[in-house]
Write an enzyme that holds these catalytic residues in place. Structure first.
Site, PDB file in Angstrom:
ATOM      1  N   LYS A  34       0.806  -1.280   0.030  1.00 15.40           N
ATOM      2  CA  LYS A  34       0.093   0.116   0.033  1.00 15.40           C
ATOM      3  C   LYS A  34       0.782   1.189   0.138  1.00 15.40           C
ATOM      4  N   THR A  40       8.838  -1.157   6.203  1.00  9.69           N
ATOM      5  CA  THR A  40       9.461  -0.015   7.178  1.00  9.69           C
ATOM      6  C   THR A  40      11.023  -0.095   7.053  1.00  9.69           C
ATOM      7  N   CYS A  41      11.476  -1.111   6.888  1.00  6.99           N
ATOM      8  CA  CYS A  41      12.796  -1.518   6.848  1.00  6.99           C
ATOM      9  C   CYS A  41      13.812  -0.538   5.844  1.00  6.99           C
ATOM     10  N   LYS A  50      20.698   3.534   9.135  1.00  7.25           N
ATOM     11  CA  LYS A  50      22.097   3.296   8.860  1.00  7.25           C
ATOM     12  C   LYS A  50      22.763   4.478   8.220  1.00  7.25           C
ATOM     13  N   GLY A 144       3.598  -5.897   8.892  1.00 11.89           N
ATOM     14  CA  GLY A 144       4.618  -5.303   9.702  1.00 11.89           C
ATOM     15  C   GLY A 144       4.079  -4.717  11.148  1.00 11.89           C
ATOM     16  N   ILE A 184      16.018   2.291  18.873  1.00 12.51           N
ATOM     17  CA  ILE A 184      15.872   3.175  18.149  1.00 12.51           C
ATOM     18  C   ILE A 184      16.367   4.621  18.884  1.00 12.51           C
ATOM     19  N   GLY A 185      15.919   4.678  19.949  1.00 16.30           N
ATOM     20  CA  GLY A 185      16.429   5.754  20.799  1.00 16.30           C
ATOM     21  C   GLY A 185      17.886   6.013  20.915  1.00 16.30           C
ATOM     22  N   GLU A 203      14.648   6.817  30.369  1.00 17.97           N
ATOM     23  CA  GLU A 203      14.369   5.454  30.237  1.00 17.97           C
ATOM     24  C   GLU A 203      13.679   4.728  31.557  1.00 17.97           C
ATOM     25  N   HIS A 444      45.104 -11.795  11.333  1.00 15.83           N
ATOM     26  CA  HIS A 444      45.566 -10.711  12.383  1.00 15.83           C
ATOM     27  C   HIS A 444      46.009  -9.480  11.580  1.00 15.83           C
TER      28      HIS A 444
HETATM   29  P1  FAD Z   1       7.331  -3.952   7.593  1.00 14.05           P
HETATM   30  O1  FAD Z   1       8.800  -3.734   6.975  1.00 14.05           O
HETATM   31  O2  FAD Z   1       6.868  -3.271   8.488  1.00 14.05           O
HETATM   32  O3  FAD Z   1       6.651  -4.033   6.207  1.00 14.05           O
HETATM   33  C1  FAD Z   1       5.029  -4.083   6.226  1.00 14.05           C
HETATM   34  C2  FAD Z   1       4.566  -3.497   4.843  1.00 14.05           C
HETATM   35  O4  FAD Z   1       3.319  -3.819   4.932  1.00 14.05           O
HETATM   36  C3  FAD Z   1       4.566  -1.984   4.723  1.00 14.05           C
HETATM   37  O5  FAD Z   1       5.304  -1.748   3.576  1.00 14.05           O
HETATM   38  C4  FAD Z   1       3.299  -1.780   4.899  1.00 14.05           C
HETATM   39  O6  FAD Z   1       3.135  -0.494   3.982  1.00 14.05           O
HETATM   40  C5  FAD Z   1       2.520  -2.674   4.084  1.00 14.05           C
HETATM   41  N1  FAD Z   1       1.202  -2.929   4.541  1.00 14.05           N
HETATM   42  C6  FAD Z   1       0.608  -3.207   5.542  1.00 14.05           C
HETATM   43  N2  FAD Z   1      -0.683  -3.432   5.816  1.00 14.05           N
HETATM   44  C7  FAD Z   1      -0.906  -3.360   4.269  1.00 14.05           C
HETATM   45  C8  FAD Z   1      -2.119  -3.723   3.473  1.00 14.05           C
HETATM   46  N3  FAD Z   1      -3.382  -4.072   4.179  1.00 14.05           N
HETATM   47  N4  FAD Z   1      -2.111  -4.098   2.262  1.00 14.05           N
HETATM   48  C9  FAD Z   1      -0.940  -3.718   1.481  1.00 14.05           C
HETATM   49  N5  FAD Z   1       0.530  -3.554   2.184  1.00 14.05           N
HETATM   50  C10 FAD Z   1       0.296  -3.408   3.622  1.00 14.05           C
HETATM   51  N6  FAD Z   1      15.275  -4.202  11.925  1.00 14.05           N
HETATM   52  C11 FAD Z   1      16.764  -4.737  11.827  1.00 14.05           C
HETATM   53  O7  FAD Z   1      16.796  -6.033  11.778  1.00 14.05           O
HETATM   54  N7  FAD Z   1      17.991  -3.954  11.768  1.00 14.05           N
HETATM   55  C12 FAD Z   1      17.908  -2.683  11.845  1.00 14.05           C
HETATM   56  O8  FAD Z   1      18.928  -2.001  11.710  1.00 14.05           O
HETATM   57  C13 FAD Z   1      16.634  -2.016  11.954  1.00 14.05           C
HETATM   58  N8  FAD Z   1      16.668  -0.536  12.199  1.00 14.05           N
HETATM   59  C14 FAD Z   1      15.287  -0.340  12.494  1.00 14.05           C
HETATM   60  C15 FAD Z   1      15.106   1.208  12.521  1.00 14.05           C
HETATM   61  C16 FAD Z   1      13.985   1.979  12.664  1.00 14.05           C
HETATM   62  C17 FAD Z   1      13.825   3.420  12.792  1.00 14.05           C
HETATM   63  C18 FAD Z   1      12.727   1.022  12.508  1.00 14.05           C
HETATM   64  C19 FAD Z   1      11.648   1.661  12.713  1.00 14.05           C
HETATM   65  C20 FAD Z   1      13.052  -0.243  12.550  1.00 14.05           C
HETATM   66  C21 FAD Z   1      14.167  -0.978  12.434  1.00 14.05           C
HETATM   67  N9  FAD Z   1      14.251  -2.207  12.423  1.00 14.05           N
HETATM   68  C22 FAD Z   1      15.472  -2.768  12.069  1.00 14.05           C
HETATM   69  C23 FAD Z   1      13.026  -3.124  12.390  1.00 14.05           C
HETATM   70  C24 FAD Z   1      12.451  -3.570  10.996  1.00 14.05           C
HETATM   71  O9  FAD Z   1      12.413  -2.601  10.128  1.00 14.05           O
HETATM   72  C25 FAD Z   1      11.293  -4.513  10.973  1.00 14.05           C
HETATM   73  O10 FAD Z   1      11.716  -5.530  11.997  1.00 14.05           O
HETATM   74  C26 FAD Z   1      11.104  -5.013   9.717  1.00 14.05           C
HETATM   75  O11 FAD Z   1      10.883  -3.802   8.770  1.00 14.05           O
HETATM   76  C27 FAD Z   1       9.783  -5.891   9.856  1.00 14.05           C
HETATM   77  O12 FAD Z   1       9.374  -6.505   8.662  1.00 14.05           O
HETATM   78  P2  FAD Z   1       8.150  -6.840   7.984  1.00 14.05           P
HETATM   79  O13 FAD Z   1       8.327  -7.407   6.687  1.00 14.05           O
HETATM   80  O14 FAD Z   1       7.425  -7.800   9.104  1.00 14.05           O
HETATM   81  O15 FAD Z   1       7.215  -5.714   7.910  1.00 14.05           O
HETATM   82  P1  NAD Z   2      12.784  -1.162  22.072  1.00 15.34           P
HETATM   83  O1  NAD Z   2      11.944  -2.177  22.600  1.00 15.34           O
HETATM   84  O2  NAD Z   2      14.069  -1.534  21.803  1.00 15.34           O
HETATM   85  O3  NAD Z   2      13.084  -0.042  23.246  1.00 15.34           O
HETATM   86  C1  NAD Z   2      12.075   0.660  23.768  1.00 15.34           C
HETATM   87  C2  NAD Z   2      12.663   1.042  25.073  1.00 15.34           C
HETATM   88  O4  NAD Z   2      11.553   2.187  25.654  1.00 15.34           O
HETATM   89  C3  NAD Z   2      12.852   0.149  26.216  1.00 15.34           C
HETATM   90  O5  NAD Z   2      13.990   0.278  26.654  1.00 15.34           O
HETATM   91  C4  NAD Z   2      11.785   0.228  27.099  1.00 15.34           C
HETATM   92  O6  NAD Z   2      12.063  -0.263  28.508  1.00 15.34           O
HETATM   93  C5  NAD Z   2      11.410   1.842  27.079  1.00 15.34           C
HETATM   94  N1  NAD Z   2      10.297   2.333  27.640  1.00 15.34           N
HETATM   95  C6  NAD Z   2       9.005   1.758  27.350  1.00 15.34           C
HETATM   96  N2  NAD Z   2       8.106   2.486  27.616  1.00 15.34           N
HETATM   97  C7  NAD Z   2       8.586   3.520  28.167  1.00 15.34           C
HETATM   98  C8  NAD Z   2       7.849   4.745  28.675  1.00 15.34           C
HETATM   99  N3  NAD Z   2       6.668   4.765  28.988  1.00 15.34           N
HETATM  100  N4  NAD Z   2       8.875   5.458  29.315  1.00 15.34           N
HETATM  101  C9  NAD Z   2      10.330   5.552  29.031  1.00 15.34           C
HETATM  102  N5  NAD Z   2      10.796   4.527  28.574  1.00 15.34           N
HETATM  103  C10 NAD Z   2       9.841   3.472  27.937  1.00 15.34           C
HETATM  104  O7  NAD Z   2      11.965  -0.202  20.820  1.00 15.34           O
HETATM  105  P2  NAD Z   2      12.419   0.628  20.042  1.00 15.34           P
HETATM  106  O8  NAD Z   2      13.632   1.204  20.304  1.00 15.34           O
HETATM  107  O9  NAD Z   2      11.058   1.573  19.771  1.00 15.34           O
HETATM  108  O10 NAD Z   2      12.301  -0.104  18.673  1.00 15.34           O
HETATM  109  C11 NAD Z   2      11.251  -0.801  18.101  1.00 15.34           C
HETATM  110  C12 NAD Z   2      11.582  -2.219  17.476  1.00 15.34           C
HETATM  111  O11 NAD Z   2      12.276  -2.018  16.421  1.00 15.34           O
HETATM  112  C13 NAD Z   2      12.271  -3.068  18.254  1.00 15.34           C
HETATM  113  O12 NAD Z   2      11.697  -4.160  18.458  1.00 15.34           O
HETATM  114  C14 NAD Z   2      13.589  -3.327  17.606  1.00 15.34           C
HETATM  115  O13 NAD Z   2      13.955  -4.556  17.441  1.00 15.34           O
HETATM  116  C15 NAD Z   2      13.405  -2.764  16.221  1.00 15.34           C
HETATM  117  N6  NAD Z   2      14.492  -1.893  15.671  1.00 15.34           N
HETATM  118  C16 NAD Z   2      15.736  -2.832  15.482  1.00 15.34           C
HETATM  119  C17 NAD Z   2      16.798  -2.062  15.130  1.00 15.34           C
HETATM  120  C18 NAD Z   2      18.092  -2.930  15.135  1.00 15.34           C
HETATM  121  O14 NAD Z   2      18.151  -3.963  14.881  1.00 15.34           O
HETATM  122  N7  NAD Z   2      19.305  -2.365  14.948  1.00 15.34           N
HETATM  123  C19 NAD Z   2      16.900  -0.698  15.280  1.00 15.34           C
HETATM  124  C20 NAD Z   2      15.759  -0.057  15.215  1.00 15.34           C
HETATM  125  C21 NAD Z   2      14.415  -0.618  15.871  1.00 15.34           C
END
Ligand code: FAD
Ligand code: NAD
Length: 466
Positions: A34, A40-41, A50, A144, A184-185, A203, A444
Site C-alpha cells: 500500500k 518499514t526497513c 544506518k 509489519g 531506536i532511541g 528510560e 591478524h
Molecule cells: P514491514 O517492514 O513493516 O513491512 C510491512 C509492509 O506492509 C509495509 O510496507 C506496509 O505499507 C505494508 N502493508 C501493511 N498493511 C498492508 C495492507 N493491508 N495492504 C498492503 N500493504 C500493507 N531491524 C533490523 O533487523 N535491523 C535494523 O537495523 C533495524 N532498524 C530499524 C530502524 C528503525 C527506525 C525502525 C522503525 C525499525 C528498524 N528495524 C530494524 C526493524 C525492521 O524495520 C522491522 O523488523 C522489519 O521491517 C519488519 O519487516 P516486516 O516485513 O514484518 O514488516
Molecule cells: P525497544 O523495545 O528496543 O526499546 C524501547 C525502550 O523504551 C525500552 O528500553 C523500554 O524499557 C522503554 N520504554 C517503554 N515504555 C517507556 C516509557 N513509557 N517511558 C520510558 N521508557 C519506556 O523499542 P524501539 O527502540 O522503539 O524499537 C522498536 C523495534 O524496532 C524493536 O523491537 C527493535 O527490534 C526494532 N529495531 C531494531 C533495530 C536494530 O536491529 N538495530 C533498530 C531500530 C529498531
C-alpha cells in the site's frame, strides 16, 4: 480475475523475501503493497537510520580523530540538507533494487491496500479508491508494525515525533529528548549527538537496552556518557507537551522527584506494535493475541489453514532478518520442505558506536535458568587493530557451559560488532565449544581476534594478549 498460488500482503523484508522464495520454488506469486516496496526497513527503518548513522559517524570522526591521525582540515561543518538527501538517495536505490527483484522473479506487484474478502480472495484498493480482486490459494500476511505511542502524549509529527519524522528532520535539534533507551532511541540519539545536539534519554527500566546482556548495557552507558549523552534511567514520563517552538517533558525518578526537560523535539521510541489495520481479518476470522499480533502455530500458520503470517505482525523479535527467515520458512513449507528457524540464534544489533551485538543467552538469562556457566571476556583495547584505528572501547564476552564448554551466549560491544556477531551465530548453529573457536585461525590484525581471545578466556582462562 487473476489467480495465484501465493499472494503476499506487505512488501517489507518479510513479505518481499517470502515472495522471492515462493517464486524461486515455482509458485505463481503476487505481492500487494500500500505504500512503498521494502516496507518499514527500507523506507523508514534499517536503511535510512544506518545511512544517517554512517554520515554522522564520518562527521564525528573528522571532528574527534582526524587530527591525531595526522589529517589537517578546516573545522568540519554539517550540511544537514545534503545528509538527509543522501539518505533518501540510498533509500530510493534500495527500493528500486526490490522492484528489479520482483520483476526478475516474475512476481506481480499490486499497488494498494490488501483486504481479505474471504479466505481465498483479496480486494486491493488503490490510492485513487479503485478496486480489483485477486484469488490466492495461499496468502502470507506480512503487514509489519508501526510505532507505539504514549497514551497521554500522542505524536503530533511536529514536536512529539516518532522515528519516521526523526529520520527526516529539517534541522539538527539543539536539544533532543528521547523517550526510551532501546534500539531506536540510542541509534537516532547517537545520530543527533554526533551532529552537535544535546541528547537526553529518559528510560523507564533501570538500564538502557534492557533486553541485552547487562555487561554490554553498562559499557554502552559508559561510552555514550563519555560522548555526551545524558541518561535518566528508572524514570517514568508523566507528561509531554508541545509548547509551540519547544517541547516540555515531565517525569518522575525512582525517588519520586520530578524532572522537567525542555527540548526542541521529543522522540517517542518506546517500542512498536503489530499492524493489521484494513486487512479485514474479521472477514475471515483470523485470530489475534492480546497485543494485536496475528496468532500462529509453529509453522506460522494462522487459525485459517491457507493463511500464514510472518515478521513484525506476529510474535517474536521485531527484526528484519527474523522476518526474512520467516518468509523463507513459509514459502519452503508450502513447497513441501521441512525448514526450521532457531529463534535462539537470531542476533540482535544496536548500531551505535561502538556497535553492540548479542546472540544466544545473556548472563542474566543463564543465572535465571540456573545453568552452570563460565565467562570469558577480552577488551578491544588490547587489540593491535583497535589501537591502529583508535576504536578502543568495548569487549567480547563468551558464555559457555561449565561442563560441556558449548557456547551458550556470544556478546560483543566494539567496532564492527554488527559484523562480528555472525561468527557467534555460525559457531552456535554448529554447537561449537569455546575451545573450538580457540583452535580456528583468526586473521591478524582484526577486531575478530577479540573473539578468539574471549574464547581462550572462557576455555580455561588463558588469553594470549591480556
Ligand atoms: P514491514 O517492514 O513493516 O513491512 C510491512 C509492509 O506492509 C509495509 O510496507 C506496509 O505499507 C505494508 N502493508 C501493511 N498493511 C498492508 C495492507 N493491508 N495492504 C498492503 N500493504 C500493507 N531491524 C533490523 O533487523 N535491523 C535494523 O537495523 C533495524 N532498524 C530499524 C530502524 C528503525 C527506525 C525502525 C522503525 C525499525 C528498524 N528495524 C530494524 C526493524 C525492521 O524495520 C522491522 O523488523 C522489519 O521491517 C519488519 O519487516 P516486516 O516485513 O514484518 O514488516
Ligand atoms: P525497544 O523495545 O528496543 O526499546 C524501547 C525502550 O523504551 C525500552 O528500553 C523500554 O524499557 C522503554 N520504554 C517503554 N515504555 C517507556 C516509557 N513509557 N517511558 C520510558 N521508557 C519506556 O523499542 P524501539 O527502540 O522503539 O524499537 C522498536 C523495534 O524496532 C524493536 O523491537 C527493535 O527490534 C526494532 N529495531 C531494531 C533495530 C536494530 O536491529 N538495530 C533498530 C531500530 C529498531
Amino acid at each position: 480475475m487473476n489467480s495465484y498460488d501465493v499472494a503476499v500482503i506487505g512488501s517489507g523484508p518479510g513479505g518481499y523475501v517470502a515472495a522471492i522464495r515462493a517464486a524461486q520454488l515455482g509458485f505463481k506469486t503476487a505481492i500487494i503493497e500500500k505504500q512503498s516496496l521494502g516496507g518499514t526497513c527500507l523506507n523508514i527503518g534499517c536503511i535510512p537510520s544506518k545511512a544517517l548513522l554512517d554520515s554522522s559517524h564520518h562527521f564525528h570522526d573528522a571532528k574527534t580523530h582526524f587530527k591525531e591521525h595526522g589529517i589537517e582540515i578546516d573545522e568540519p561543518k554539517v550540511n544537514f540538507a545534503q545528509m538527509i538527501a543522501r539518505k533518501q538517495g540510498v533509500v530510493e536505490q534500495t527500493v528500486a533494487g526490490i522492484k528489479f527483484l520482483m520483476d526478475k522473479n516474475k512476481i506481480d506487484l499490486y499497488e494498494g491496500t490488501g483486504s481479505f474478502k474471504d479466505a481465498t480472495h483479496i480486494t486491493i484498493t488503490a490510492a485513487d479508491a479503485s478496486t480489483q480482486e485477486i484469488e490466492a490459494k495461499y496468502t502470507i500476511v506480512a503487514t509489519g508494525s508501526v510505532s507505539s505511542e504514549l497514551p497521554f502524549a500522542p505524536c503530533d509529527g511536529k514536536r512529539i515525533i516518532t522515528s519516521t519524522e526523526a529520520l527526516s528532520l529539517e534541522e539538527v535539534p539543539n536539544h533532543l529528548i528521547v523517550i526510551g533507551g532501546g534500539v531506536i532511541g540510542l541509534e537516532l540519539g547517537s545520530v543527533y549527538l554526533r551532529l552537535g545536539a544535546q541528547v537526553s534519554v529518559v528510560e523507564f527500566a533501570d538500564r538502557i537496552i534492557p533486553g541485552m546482556d547487562g555487561a554490554l548495557s553498562k559499557e554502552l552507558t559508559k561510552v555514550l556518557k563519555k560522548q555526551g549523552m545524558k541518561f535518566y534511567t528508572s524514570t517514568k514520563v508523566t507528561a509531554v507537551e508541545n509548547t509551540g517552538d519547544q517541547v516540555t517533558l515531565k517525569a518522575e525518578d525512582k525517588k519520586g522527584e520530578e524532572i522537567v526537560l525542555e527540548g526542541d523535539y521529543a522522540l517517542v521510541a518506546v517500542g512498536r506494535r503489530a499492524y493489521t489495520g484494513s486487512l479485514g481479518l474479521e472477514n475471515v476470522g483470523i485470530e489475534v493475541d492480546e497485543r494485536g499480533r496475528i496468532k500462529t502455530n509453529e509453522h506460522l500458520q494462522t487459525n485459517i489453514p491457507n493463511i500464514y503470517a510472518i515478521g513484525d505482525v506476529v510474535a517474536g523479535a521485531m527484526l528484519a532478518h527474523k522476518a526474512e527467515e520467516e518468509g523463507v520458512l513459509v514459502a519452503e513449507q508450502l513447497a513441501g520442505q521441512k525448514p526450521h528457524i532457531n529463534y535462539n540464534l537470531i542476533p540482535g544489533v544496536v548500531y551505535t558506536w561502538p556497535e553492540v551485538a548479542g546472540v544466544g543467552k545473556t548472563e542474566e538469562q543463564l543465572k535465571e535458568e540456573g545453568v552452570d556457566y563460565k565467562v570469558g571476556t577480552f577488551p578491544f583495547r588490547a587489540l593491535g587493530r583497535a589501537r591502529a584505528s583508535m576504536d578502543l572501547d568495548g569487549f567480547a564476552k563468551i558464555l559457555a557451559d561449565k561442563n560441556t564448554d558449548e557456547i551458550l551466549g556470544f556478546h560483543v560491544i566494539g567496532a564492527r560488532a554488527a559484523d562480528l556477531i555472525a561468527e557467534g551465530v555460525t559457531a552456535m548453529e554448529f554447537r561449537a565449544s569455546a575451545e573450538d573457536l580457540t583452535r580456528m585461525s583468526h586473521a591478524h590484525p582484526t577486531f575478530a581476534e577479540a573473539i578468539k581471545e574471549a574464547a581462550l578466556a572462557a576455555t580455561d582462562n588463558r588469553p594470549i594478549h591480556a
